[in-house]
Write a protein that holds these residues in place. Structure first.
Motif, mmCIF file in Angstrom:
data_model
loop_
_atom_site.group_PDB
_atom_site.id
_atom_site.type_symbol
_atom_site.label_atom_id
_atom_site.label_comp_id
_atom_site.label_asym_id
_atom_site.label_seq_id
_atom_site.Cartn_x
_atom_site.Cartn_y
_atom_site.Cartn_z
ATOM 1 N N ARG A 63 4.828 10.107 -6.546
ATOM 2 C CA ARG A 63 4.659 11.449 -6.249
ATOM 3 C C ARG A 63 6.090 12.090 -7.677
ATOM 4 N N ALA A 64 6.752 11.283 -6.643
ATOM 5 C CA ALA A 64 8.301 11.715 -7.950
ATOM 6 C C ALA A 64 7.464 10.746 -9.702
ATOM 7 N N ILE A 65 6.545 9.643 -9.692
ATOM 8 C CA ILE A 65 6.395 9.633 -11.028
ATOM 9 C C ILE A 65 6.027 10.067 -11.405
ATOM 10 N N HIS A 66 4.698 10.841 -11.062
ATOM 11 C CA HIS A 66 3.827 12.166 -10.881
ATOM 12 C C HIS A 66 4.285 13.174 -12.281
ATOM 13 N N ASP A 67 5.010 13.551 -10.942
ATOM 14 C CA ASP A 67 6.458 14.854 -11.676
ATOM 15 C C ASP A 67 6.976 14.039 -12.394
ATOM 16 N N GLY A 68 7.801 12.894 -13.183
ATOM 17 C CA GLY A 68 8.336 13.362 -14.300
ATOM 18 C C GLY A 68 9.511 12.802 -13.449
ATOM 19 N N LEU A 69 10.390 11.977 -12.516
ATOM 20 C CA LEU A 69 11.259 12.641 -11.539
ATOM 21 C C LEU A 69 11.781 10.943 -12.061
ATOM 22 N N ILE A 70 10.791 9.989 -12.367
ATOM 23 C CA ILE A 70 10.695 8.604 -12.516
ATOM 24 C C ILE A 70 10.015 8.533 -13.444
ATOM 25 N N ARG A 71 11.125 7.892 -14.463
ATOM 26 C CA ARG A 71 10.565 7.819 -16.334
ATOM 27 C C ARG A 71 11.007 6.220 -16.659
ATOM 28 N N ASP A 72 11.645 5.931 -16.277
ATOM 29 C CA ASP A 72 12.223 4.558 -16.570
ATOM 30 C C ASP A 72 13.066 3.670 -15.293
ATOM 31 N N GLU A 109 1.175 14.510 -0.162
ATOM 32 C CA GLU A 109 0.332 14.027 1.088
ATOM 33 C C GLU A 109 -1.149 14.384 0.853
ATOM 34 N N THR A 110 -0.608 15.391 -0.168
ATOM 35 C CA THR A 110 -1.965 16.593 -0.771
ATOM 36 C C THR A 110 -2.229 16.657 -2.589
ATOM 37 N N GLN A 111 -1.305 15.135 -3.246
ATOM 38 C CA GLN A 111 -2.222 14.210 -4.356
ATOM 39 C C GLN A 111 -2.983 14.610 -4.814
ATOM 40 N N TYR A 112 -4.516 14.719 -5.469
ATOM 41 C CA TYR A 112 -5.335 14.687 -5.570
ATOM 42 C C TYR A 112 -5.511 13.334 -5.985
ATOM 43 N N SER A 113 -5.435 13.041 -6.563
ATOM 44 C CA SER A 113 -5.259 11.460 -7.144
ATOM 45 C C SER A 113 -4.555 10.669 -7.502
ATOM 46 N N ARG A 114 -4.437 9.418 -6.284
ATOM 47 C CA ARG A 114 -3.678 9.133 -6.183
ATOM 48 C C ARG A 114 -3.444 6.894 -5.779
ATOM 49 N N VAL A 115 -2.917 6.271 -6.118
ATOM 50 C CA VAL A 115 -3.196 4.823 -5.819
ATOM 51 C C VAL A 115 -2.670 4.646 -4.195
ATOM 52 N N ALA A 154 1.041 -1.238 0.034
ATOM 53 C CA ALA A 154 -0.107 -0.566 -0.064
ATOM 54 C C ALA A 154 0.866 1.272 -0.351
ATOM 55 N N TYR A 155 2.328 1.384 -0.144
ATOM 56 C CA TYR A 155 2.826 2.145 0.114
ATOM 57 C C TYR A 155 4.227 2.336 -1.075
ATOM 58 N N SER A 156 4.821 3.321 -1.427
ATOM 59 C CA SER A 156 5.389 4.120 -1.947
ATOM 60 C C SER A 156 6.498 4.293 -2.169
ATOM 61 N N HIS A 157 6.594 5.259 -0.724
ATOM 62 C CA HIS A 157 7.231 5.626 0.191
ATOM 63 C C HIS A 157 7.708 6.932 -0.905
ATOM 64 N N GLY A 158 6.581 7.717 -1.444
ATOM 65 C CA GLY A 158 6.423 9.536 -2.093
ATOM 66 C C GLY A 158 7.343 9.285 -3.864
ATOM 67 N N LEU A 159 6.877 7.220 -3.813
ATOM 68 C CA LEU A 159 7.808 7.330 -5.465
ATOM 69 C C LEU A 159 6.305 7.787 -6.526
ATOM 70 N N ARG A 161 3.891 -0.847 -11.868
ATOM 71 C CA ARG A 161 2.377 -0.691 -11.416
ATOM 72 C C ARG A 161 2.010 0.760 -12.210
ATOM 73 N N LEU A 162 3.163 1.941 -11.722
ATOM 74 C CA LEU A 162 2.316 3.178 -12.102
ATOM 75 C C LEU A 162 3.975 3.747 -13.422
ATOM 76 N N VAL A 163 5.052 3.432 -13.662
ATOM 77 C CA VAL A 163 5.943 3.974 -14.029
ATOM 78 C C VAL A 163 5.021 4.297 -15.796
ATOM 79 N N PRO A 164 4.666 2.881 -16.239
ATOM 80 C CA PRO A 164 4.474 1.478 -16.065
ATOM 81 C C PRO A 164 6.017 1.327 -16.354
ATOM 82 N N LEU A 165 6.197 -0.116 -15.787
ATOM 83 C CA LEU A 165 7.819 -0.801 -16.132
ATOM 84 C C LEU A 165 7.222 -2.221 -16.716
ATOM 85 N N GLY A 166 7.809 -2.930 -17.510
ATOM 86 C CA GLY A 166 7.954 -4.309 -17.461
ATOM 87 C C GLY A 166 8.063 -5.240 -16.183
#
Length: 228
Positions: free
Chosen positions: A39-48, A219-225, A32-37, A169-174
């Motif tokens: 949001r990082a994926i949402h902001d394009g900091l992690i993409r691959d 913490e304030t992200q509108y839509s999240r998994v 259930a936890y992504s440890h902030g990932l 699940r989020l990036v997504p990656l294979g």
């Protein structure tokens, strides 16, 4: 002539327990936890795969995972020495970098302590209420005579594995990229475990500021998994 390696029953039991306690199936809710990932994926900091590997390597070597390893080691040593680990448990809560990080470590720690009753019928530490996750794991491993470095290696691998699965699940990656990321992080986890095994509380500290900010922004992200 093939060489045969003999594994003692004690080593086999230790391996089985670490695999069970730190597996995704253990009821601590790690999925259930992504440890902030998130949001990082949402902001394009992690993409691959490359950006994910670099992000997790930083957490393992000089971020929240490093601090977790130091706290786990201190809880393990205190338990072996028969001293109270309440102080290290309080410190672990105090250095949580955000409200969601605090929630994550407390709820996972409490769930771990509850699940440990299946082995000993006792709590993993003295006192009532949830305790930070690495402190709970360190205390339990010491009480079951599991070596510190083995525990650290398993804990750090589980940390990385959970976040890789979140990223798949989020990036997504294979799945292949996920496995390749774990392979790349193997030496990092082993190296960090060796360092943490000889650490003291003076070695606490992190410099992954962007990861901490992502956790706060989540913490304030509108839509999240995920919950963190």
């Amino acid at each position: 002539m093939a060489m045969i390696t003999t594994i003692t029953m004690t080593d086999t039991v230790v391996l089985a327990r670490l695999m069970t306690w730190l597996s995704p199936a253990f009821p601590v809710g790690a999925f259930a936890y992504s440890h902030g990932l998130e949001r990082a994926i949402h902001d394009g900091l992690i993409r691959d795969r490359t950006s994910l590997s670099e992000w997790l390597e930083a957490l393992l070597e000089r971020g929240s995972a490093w601090n977790d390893a130091v706290l786990l080691a201190e809880a393990w040593r205190s338990t072996v020495a028969g001293t109270d680990i309440v102080d290290v448990a309080e410190l672990a809560e105090a250095i949580s970098g955000s409200r969601e990080r605090h929630m994550e470590t407390r709820l996972q720690g409490g769930a771990f302590v509850d699940a440990m009753a299946a082995w000993s019928g006792e709590r993993a530490m003295d006192g009532d209420g949830p305790v930070a996750y690495p402190v709970a794991v360190g205390g339990a491993a010491a009480r079951h005579s599991i070596a510190l470095e083995d525990t650290l290696t398993a804990y750090l691998h589980a940390f990385a594995s959970n976040l890789v699965q979140a990223s798949v699940r989020l990036v997504p990656l294979g799945q292949r990229d996920g496995v390749a990321t774990l392979a790349a992080l193997e030496s990092v986890a082993l190296r960090t475990a060796r360092r943490a095994a000889v650490s003291t509380l003076d070695d606490l500290g992190s410099c992954t500021i962007r990861a901490d900010i992502m956790s706060m922004n989540h913490e304030t992200q509108y839509s999240r998994v995920f919950r963190s």
